[in-house]
Design a protein around this motif. Structure first.
Motif, PDB file in Angstrom:
ATOM      1  N   PHE A 235       2.561  -8.825   7.104  1.00  0.00           N
ATOM      2  CA  PHE A 235       1.919  -7.672   6.447  1.00  0.00           C
ATOM      3  C   PHE A 235       0.988  -8.112   5.313  1.00  0.00           C
ATOM      4  CE2 PHE A 235       5.197  -4.109   7.593  1.00  0.00           C
ATOM      5  CZ  PHE A 235       5.042  -4.425   8.936  1.00  0.00           C
ATOM      6  N   GLN A 236       0.902  -9.431   5.126  1.00  0.00           N
ATOM      7  CA  GLN A 236       0.076  -9.925   4.016  1.00  0.00           C
ATOM      8  C   GLN A 236      -1.327 -10.314   4.512  1.00  0.00           C
ATOM      9  OE1 GLN A 236       1.640  -9.132   1.365  1.00  0.00           O
ATOM     10  NE2 GLN A 236       3.523  -8.781   2.544  1.00  0.00           N
ATOM     11  N   TYR A 237      -2.215 -10.627   3.542  1.00  0.00           N
ATOM     12  CA  TYR A 237      -3.623 -10.938   3.847  1.00  0.00           C
ATOM     13  C   TYR A 237      -3.813 -11.716   5.141  1.00  0.00           C
ATOM     14  CZ  TYR A 237      -4.595 -10.179  -1.187  1.00  0.00           C
ATOM     15  OH  TYR A 237      -4.719  -9.661  -2.447  1.00  0.00           O
ATOM     16  N   PRO A 238      -4.642 -11.222   6.044  1.00  0.00           N
ATOM     17  CA  PRO A 238      -5.105 -12.090   7.125  1.00  0.00           C
ATOM     18  C   PRO A 238      -6.200 -12.993   6.543  1.00  0.00           C
ATOM     19  CG  PRO A 238      -6.219  -9.975   7.277  1.00  0.00           C
ATOM     20  CD  PRO A 238      -5.282  -9.894   6.077  1.00  0.00           C
TER      21      PRO A 238
ATOM     22  N   ASN B 245       1.068 -12.885  -2.531  1.00  0.00           N
ATOM     23  CA  ASN B 245       1.631 -12.052  -1.466  1.00  0.00           C
ATOM     24  C   ASN B 245       3.106 -11.782  -1.712  1.00  0.00           C
ATOM     25  OD1 ASN B 245      -0.776 -12.197  -0.068  1.00  0.00           O
ATOM     26  ND2 ASN B 245      -0.104 -13.896   1.229  1.00  0.00           N
ATOM     27  N   PRO B 246       3.482 -10.527  -1.871  1.00  0.00           N
ATOM     28  CA  PRO B 246       4.912 -10.219  -2.037  1.00  0.00           C
ATOM     29  C   PRO B 246       5.725 -10.797  -0.870  1.00  0.00           C
ATOM     30  CG  PRO B 246       3.598  -8.271  -2.494  1.00  0.00           C
ATOM     31  CD  PRO B 246       2.652  -9.309  -1.962  1.00  0.00           C
TER      32      PRO B 246
ATOM     33  N   TRP C 279       8.870  -9.676  -0.186  1.00  0.00           N
ATOM     34  CA  TRP C 279       9.961  -8.757   0.134  1.00  0.00           C
ATOM     35  C   TRP C 279       9.523  -7.732   1.175  1.00  0.00           C
ATOM     36  CZ3 TRP C 279       8.133  -9.535  -4.920  1.00  0.00           C
ATOM     37  CH2 TRP C 279       7.186  -8.623  -5.351  1.00  0.00           C
ATOM     38  N   GLU C 280      10.524  -6.959   1.614  1.00  0.00           N
ATOM     39  CA  GLU C 280      10.298  -5.932   2.630  1.00  0.00           C
ATOM     40  C   GLU C 280       9.371  -4.820   2.139  1.00  0.00           C
ATOM     41  OE1 GLU C 280      11.276  -6.507   6.243  1.00  0.00           O
ATOM     42  OE2 GLU C 280      11.354  -4.364   5.767  1.00  0.00           O
TER      43      GLU C 280
ATOM     44  N   LYS D 156       0.420  -4.506  -3.563  1.00  0.00           N
ATOM     45  CA  LYS D 156       1.530  -5.172  -4.243  1.00  0.00           C
ATOM     46  C   LYS D 156       2.746  -4.251  -4.289  1.00  0.00           C
ATOM     47  CE  LYS D 156      -1.647  -8.281  -5.402  1.00  0.00           C
ATOM     48  NZ  LYS D 156      -1.745  -9.664  -4.898  1.00  0.00           N
TER      49      LYS D 156
ATOM     50  N   ARG E 276      -5.066  -5.647   8.644  1.00  0.00           N
ATOM     51  CA  ARG E 276      -4.339  -6.475   9.607  1.00  0.00           C
ATOM     52  C   ARG E 276      -3.627  -5.715  10.719  1.00  0.00           C
ATOM     53  NH1 ARG E 276      -1.153 -11.945   7.805  1.00  0.00           N
ATOM     54  NH2 ARG E 276      -0.268 -12.462   9.834  1.00  0.00           N
TER      55      ARG E 276
ATOM     56  N   ALA F 202       4.083  -4.171  -0.856  1.00  0.00           N
ATOM     57  CA  ALA F 202       4.181  -5.491  -0.205  1.00  0.00           C
ATOM     58  C   ALA F 202       3.347  -5.554   1.078  1.00  0.00           C
ATOM     59  CB  ALA F 202       5.642  -5.856   0.071  1.00  0.00           C
ATOM     60  N   ILE F 203       2.120  -5.057   0.987  1.00  0.00           N
ATOM     61  CA  ILE F 203       1.249  -4.991   2.160  1.00  0.00           C
ATOM     62  C   ILE F 203      -0.182  -5.396   1.799  1.00  0.00           C
ATOM     63  CG2 ILE F 203       2.526  -3.293   3.545  1.00  0.00           C
ATOM     64  CD1 ILE F 203       0.645  -1.132   2.216  1.00  0.00           C
ATOM     65  N   THR F 204      -0.337  -6.624   1.312  1.00  0.00           N
ATOM     66  CA  THR F 204      -1.687  -7.062   0.924  1.00  0.00           C
ATOM     67  C   THR F 204      -2.646  -7.065   2.112  1.00  0.00           C
ATOM     68  OG1 THR F 204      -1.014  -9.376   1.227  1.00  0.00           O
ATOM     69  CG2 THR F 204      -0.880  -8.496  -1.004  1.00  0.00           C
ATOM     70  N   GLY F 205      -2.106  -7.203   3.334  1.00  0.00           N
ATOM     71  CA  GLY F 205      -2.956  -7.252   4.519  1.00  0.00           C
ATOM     72  C   GLY F 205      -3.376  -5.894   5.060  1.00  0.00           C
TER      73      GLY F 205
ATOM     74  N   PRO G 192       7.832  -9.429   6.976  1.00  0.00           N
ATOM     75  CA  PRO G 192       6.945  -9.035   5.865  1.00  0.00           C
ATOM     76  C   PRO G 192       5.721  -9.947   5.733  1.00  0.00           C
ATOM     77  CG  PRO G 192       9.237  -8.995   5.144  1.00  0.00           C
ATOM     78  CD  PRO G 192       9.232  -9.521   6.554  1.00  0.00           C
TER      79      PRO G 192
END
Lengths: 374, 374
Positions: free
Chosen positions: A61-64, B37-38, B40-41, B227, A262, B230-233, A58
């Motif tokens: 999957f967050q901000y690059p 950034n979350p 979790w999955e 949010k 991303r 869970a995919i801020t990117g 996970p």
């Protein structure tokens, strides 16, 4: 506020969509030669990169980083021979050009953008959005840009000279001497040369020269993987900025978009790392063959045209058949070929039609045109 | 040109990165409570959507419609009960807010943006980028926004009132009456209410009310899947515009970004279609539990704090320990907990620290704080 002044102008995409929709509704089979979307496979590694990413933690999957994935920026910097700090990964060449033009206007050294005629219609649109003014330099009949004509129109009002090489729509490729001259003209007028090189992998002349080859603090180069990897929908591009302008550009990028997407950046990174040069070579050869096939048929149709030195497009002129939307629609209905009206690209090519060669049916389209006009 | 005037201001991400880097270099284990950034999955269907997309035809890798994939816009419109023509899919809430603020300023009905203090630092940054001026309305001690205080500061200069509910950093959730009042104040001043609702799935109070619930041509709602999935990117967000402003916003979106990234949009579409409400519910419950755990430990640490009604953050104040960067660094080194300085969010919370609860180590962090301050 600039956007309030935006006219209901037809930028390329809406007009492009209108033509595509007209073609889709036609009562017959139509060969689409409107869009600049590659019709070939992306690199296999791009698909692999996406698949691997789909299984990532996970955290991936967050901000690059706002300016782009660190490894992607490093790959770009190494390939282009530039300092990584000057590279911003953008949402395609679209955002890269927006940032570049904003940088030029924000310097406070002029509010005029020199554009070529014919012009890619997003450029005047972005100029208006950013509150700049436009001045046009006519390209030669074969699409070449004479530096003397640019020099003549450049002044202390010039914020930027914006060129596209290989060119959409003319197919012109500017050689090294031209690029050197353009950078020198930018320097002499305290302006920036902005060079949009998104078609750089599609040079059939061997004469393409990136503005990065000219060492100067007065140029910004924009590019993307949209055409070279056949992924116009991924929106992964980049811009290389002069050192003193890159921080302001990063701030604008962050405030407008926070960061690029991303999954797309990760897939492009994998493809960059693992794709053999033969992939790019094969697609360039495919396009060069299509140019030959199509222009040969234009000869048969008695059309005037410029053989493109690069890029995806051929501009053609048929006798007594100006490049209006009405004639484009007639060609769809009566010949079964959809192109773009030349008047979408400024005043210089109002009599012409633009055909995109990103379809496997280039020969069929050419035959249809030859039959219709022959 | 606006960006030339941008100060070297610390927007959240650079400061956020500085704190993260400091924590990463610390000579000890640190619980990170800096980023939003979350942890979790994402929905399983999101991964499925990406995998399926990786095998799609090359055509699916080309430009999506500028305003977003047609099916994605339709899903959003249906879920939010709005006309699909008013929906633009954006590069996250970041671009959605940029477009919304530009719309408000471009109307020519005022150049002032009313912001709250505390404020999410991107908002003043975007205001400056767009050439607007800022005026602040102080939030109550518990983070609530008193419509009377907004009414008092609104005037014919007001272009927009920009709110964030559930709020970052205060955790306040504005109820239906507040939202109705805010829209009415916008209408009375020929301004727009801009409501950033990116944390809407994380309402622990049951009182959250979207601005979409108030029928008016004077409001724009922005949101994203960053949010909730869970995919801020991924950078997939959207804005719902009034009918008379949506075309200008689409033009700006097209001129800045052409379109958003298609792999991310496709994955979000699949996730929207196939994800059970239980997914969102479970994550909200997880966060509500973390709020309880963390605030209970803050009690033990003798801290003052506001129990958040929604969102990811808790603001806390420790005696004789103002929310400066120096104290944040001290807390990293000596307590092993990384938060954000309160002074990053305006003047109202300079004495406070912001802790993001998107880590499985909330209890451990709380114990460390209790030990350090206890």
């Amino acid at each position: 506020m600039p956007a309030a002044h935006l006219p209901g102008m037809d930028y390329e995409r809406p007009l492009f969509f209108r033509v595509m929709q007209y073609a889709a509704r036609a009562d017959r089979d139509v060969v689409g030669m409107v869009s600049g979307n590659p019709d070939w496979e992306p690199p296999a590694a791009l698909r692999d990169g996406l698949r691997a990413y789909a299984d990532a933690d996970p955290e991936a999957f967050q901000y690059p980083p706002s300016e782009g994935l660190t490894k992607l920026r490093a790959e770009i910097a190494e390939r282009r021979g530039v300092d990584v700090d000057r590279v911003i990964v953008t949402n395609g060449t679209g955002e890269a050009n927006y940032l570049a033009m904003a940088s030029a206007l924000d310097r406070g050294a002029g509010d005029e953008i020199l554009l070529t005629d014919p012009v890619y219609p997003y450029y005047p649109g972005k100029t208006e959005l950013l509150g700049g003014t436009q001045r046009y330099v006519p390209a030669d009949e074969d699409g070449q840009l004479d530096p003397a004509a640019v020099r003549e129109r450049a002044s202390e009002d010039t914020a930027a000279i914006l060129v596209n090489t290989p060119n959409n729509p003319t197919g012109a490729v500017y050689d090294e001497a031209t690029m050197r001259d353009l950078v020198a003209i930018a320097e002499a007028n305290d302006a920036l040369l902005l060079s949009d090189e998104v078609y750089d992998h599609f040079d059939y002349s061997g004469r393409f020269a990136s503005a990065l080859g000219v060492d100067s603090e007065h140029r910004i180069v924009t590019n993307a993987f949209s055409k070279s990897m056949a992924i116009t929908g991924f929106r992964v591009g980049y811009a290389v900025f002069p050192e003193e302008l890159v921080d302001a550009a990063k701030t604008r990028h962050m405030l407008v978009n926070v960061a690029g997407s991303r999954p797309a950046q990760q897939a492009v990174l994998t493809a960059l790392q693992e794709t053999d040069p033969a992939y790019y070579e094969a697609n360039r050869e495919l396009m060069a063959e299509r140019v030959e096939t199509f222009t040969a048929a234009l000869d048969d149709a008695g059309a005037e045209y410029t053989t493109p030195d690069g890029g995806f497009y051929v501009l053609a002129r048929f006798e007594d058949f100006p490049g209006t939307l009405a004639n484009v629609e007639r060609l769809i209905d009566e010949a079964g070929v959809a192109g773009m009206p030349g008047d979408a690209f400024g005043t210089a090519r109002e009599d012409w039609l633009r055909f995109a060669l990103v379809t496997p049916r280039v020969e069929e389209a050419a035959d249809r045109l030859a039959e219709f006009f022959g």
